[in-house]
Design a protein around this motif. Structure first.
Motif, PDB file in Angstrom:
ATOM      1  N   THR A 197      11.917 -55.576  31.370  1.00 46.95           N
ATOM      2  CA  THR A 197      11.120 -55.455  32.588  1.00 46.95           C
ATOM      3  C   THR A 197      11.481 -56.594  33.539  1.00 46.95           C
ATOM      4  OG1 THR A 197       9.318 -56.832  31.752  1.00 46.95           O
ATOM      5  CG2 THR A 197       9.226 -54.456  31.262  1.00 46.95           C
ATOM      6  N   LEU A 198      11.170 -56.404  34.820  1.00 49.74           N
ATOM      7  CA  LEU A 198      11.470 -57.443  35.803  1.00 49.74           C
ATOM      8  C   LEU A 198      10.647 -58.699  35.536  1.00 49.74           C
ATOM      9  CD1 LEU A 198      13.265 -57.978  38.203  1.00 49.74           C
ATOM     10  CD2 LEU A 198      11.470 -57.106  39.707  1.00 49.74           C
ATOM     11  N   ALA A 199       9.442 -58.540  35.017  1.00 51.40           N
ATOM     12  CA  ALA A 199       8.622 -59.712  34.678  1.00 51.40           C
ATOM     13  C   ALA A 199       9.298 -60.534  33.579  1.00 51.40           C
ATOM     14  CB  ALA A 199       7.232 -59.270  34.225  1.00 51.40           C
ATOM     15  N   ARG A 200       9.884 -59.861  32.574  1.00 50.92           N
ATOM     16  CA  ARG A 200      10.586 -60.586  31.510  1.00 50.92           C
ATOM     17  C   ARG A 200      11.857 -61.227  32.042  1.00 50.92           C
ATOM     18  NH1 ARG A 200      11.046 -59.103  25.261  1.00 50.92           N
ATOM     19  NH2 ARG A 200       9.064 -60.189  25.488  1.00 50.92           N
ATOM     20  N   VAL A 201      12.601 -60.514  32.882  1.00 53.03           N
ATOM     21  CA  VAL A 201      13.806 -61.088  33.484  1.00 53.03           C
ATOM     22  C   VAL A 201      13.444 -62.331  34.293  1.00 53.03           C
ATOM     23  CG1 VAL A 201      15.628 -60.705  35.200  1.00 53.03           C
ATOM     24  CG2 VAL A 201      15.093 -58.923  33.523  1.00 53.03           C
ATOM     25  N   THR A 202      12.331 -62.266  35.026  1.00 56.05           N
ATOM     26  CA  THR A 202      11.889 -63.414  35.817  1.00 56.05           C
ATOM     27  C   THR A 202      11.512 -64.589  34.918  1.00 56.05           C
ATOM     28  OG1 THR A 202      11.068 -61.941  37.556  1.00 56.05           O
ATOM     29  CG2 THR A 202      10.240 -64.194  37.572  1.00 56.05           C
ATOM     30  N   ALA A 203      10.890 -64.304  33.780  1.00 59.53           N
ATOM     31  CA  ALA A 203      10.541 -65.372  32.839  1.00 59.53           C
ATOM     32  C   ALA A 203      11.791 -66.042  32.281  1.00 59.53           C
ATOM     33  CB  ALA A 203       9.690 -64.799  31.700  1.00 59.53           C
ATOM     34  N   VAL A 204      12.812 -65.244  31.940  1.00 58.91           N
ATOM     35  CA  VAL A 204      14.080 -65.810  31.468  1.00 58.91           C
ATOM     36  C   VAL A 204      14.732 -66.626  32.573  1.00 58.91           C
ATOM     37  CG1 VAL A 204      16.395 -65.275  30.604  1.00 58.91           C
ATOM     38  CG2 VAL A 204      14.421 -63.959  29.787  1.00 58.91           C
ATOM     39  N   LYS A 205      14.672 -66.101  33.805  1.00 54.16           N
ATOM     40  CA  LYS A 205      15.191 -66.844  34.959  1.00 54.16           C
ATOM     41  C   LYS A 205      14.517 -68.204  35.083  1.00 54.16           C
ATOM     42  CE  LYS A 205      13.172 -66.473  38.715  1.00 54.16           C
ATOM     43  NZ  LYS A 205      12.065 -67.185  39.434  1.00 54.16           N
ATOM     44  N   ASN A 206      13.193 -68.253  34.904  1.00 61.27           N
ATOM     45  CA  ASN A 206      12.467 -69.515  34.993  1.00 61.27           C
ATOM     46  C   ASN A 206      12.951 -70.509  33.937  1.00 61.27           C
ATOM     47  OD1 ASN A 206      10.889 -68.609  37.122  1.00 61.27           O
ATOM     48  ND2 ASN A 206       9.195 -67.965  35.831  1.00 61.27           N
ATOM     49  N   LEU A 207      13.170 -70.017  32.708  1.00 56.84           N
ATOM     50  CA  LEU A 207      13.626 -70.900  31.638  1.00 56.84           C
ATOM     51  C   LEU A 207      15.027 -71.431  31.928  1.00 56.84           C
ATOM     52  CD1 LEU A 207      13.216 -72.194  28.878  1.00 56.84           C
ATOM     53  CD2 LEU A 207      14.122 -70.097  27.841  1.00 56.84           C
TER      54      LEU A 207
END
Length: 253
Positions: free
Chosen positions: A172-182
């Motif tokens: 999901t885009l929310a998970r991709v965004t979380a990985v991006k943050n890390l």
């Protein structure tokens, strides 16, 4: 630094932390603010990279519920660190003019990839249809390219990471965004280590901006979890387009 300069940097830090967590590109708020208070371009760029790092860390805290298992993330960390070191060395050792001309097209290209992600997936294949080896290589390449860029300049790093990872991750885009943050946090910590030792950092400016990015980063990450994917994607595409055109105008000036 007088009170008005400090107020400008504080407001820029709050806004940049929030924008970095939602879409990426908050450095285009803090970097001009540092120029406005009198810093030359290179010290402003280096100080900016150090200043926004705490915001990346708080974004990770705010989006931790959406992160995949730690084992899947651990294999990306060495690539992110090595790529960032290469980007930092490029910044410290080479003229910036050529890269300044390339950066806008990288940002606009990444934004276009995100905007047309569905048809591009039909063309190159959905991540779930790729072999595990090809998927692993694709993810590592995306992380490496983003990390080199982040170590060199960093503005719109989030846009580039979301666009690239969204194309190669079945998530999901929310998970991709979380990985991006890390990954942004890893890039940020690495740049802090390099520039603190070898870069012309203005620590007074960092002391004002960094705490503000902490607050903004956590708030922005919590906001992402409440946004529908289509809204989040639209915001990132709009912001990425604005950033790319801004950088292009500045490079051609």
């Amino acid at each position: 630094m007088d009170l008005s300069d400090a107020a400008l940097l504080l407001a820029a830090g709050l806004a940049a932390g929030t924008v970095n967590a939602v879409a990426g590109g908050g450095s285009l708020i803090t970097f001009p603010a540092l120029i406005a208070v009198g810093l030359p371009p290179v010290p402003a760029n280096v100080s900016n990279s150090v200043s926004v790092c705490p915001g990346y860390l708080s974004s990770v805290a705010g989006s931790r519920a959406d992160l995949p298992p730690a084992g899947k993330l651990a294999v990306l960390m060495p690539t992110a660190v090595v790529g960032t070191l290469l980007g930092c060395l490029l910044l410290l050792a080479t003229p910036a003019r050529a890269f300044e001309l390339v950066v806008p097209f990288l940002v606009l290209g990444a934004t276009a990839v995100l905007a047309f992600q569905v048809p591009l997936r039909r063309l190159v294949g959905h991540p779930r249809d790729l072999s595990p080896r090809r998927r692993t290589v694709a993810v590592q390449v995306m992380v490496a390219v983003g990390a080199v860029y982040g170590g060199y300049f960093g503005a719109a790093l989030g846009v580039m990471l979301v666009a690239g990872l969204g194309l190669v991750l079945d998530a999901t885009l929310a998970r991709v965004t979380a990985v991006k943050n890390l990954l942004s946090a890893v890039v940020g910590v690495t740049t802090v280590a390099v520039f603190a030792l070898f870069g012309p950092v203005n620590w007074a400016a960092v002391a004002v901006i960094a705490p503000a990015t902490l607050i903004g980063g956590y708030a922005g990450a919590r906001l992402v979890r409440r946004l529908p994917s289509v809204v989040l994607r639209t915001l990132i595409v709009i912001f990425g387009t604005v950033i790319g055109l801004y950088l292009l105008g500045r490079a051609l000036r």
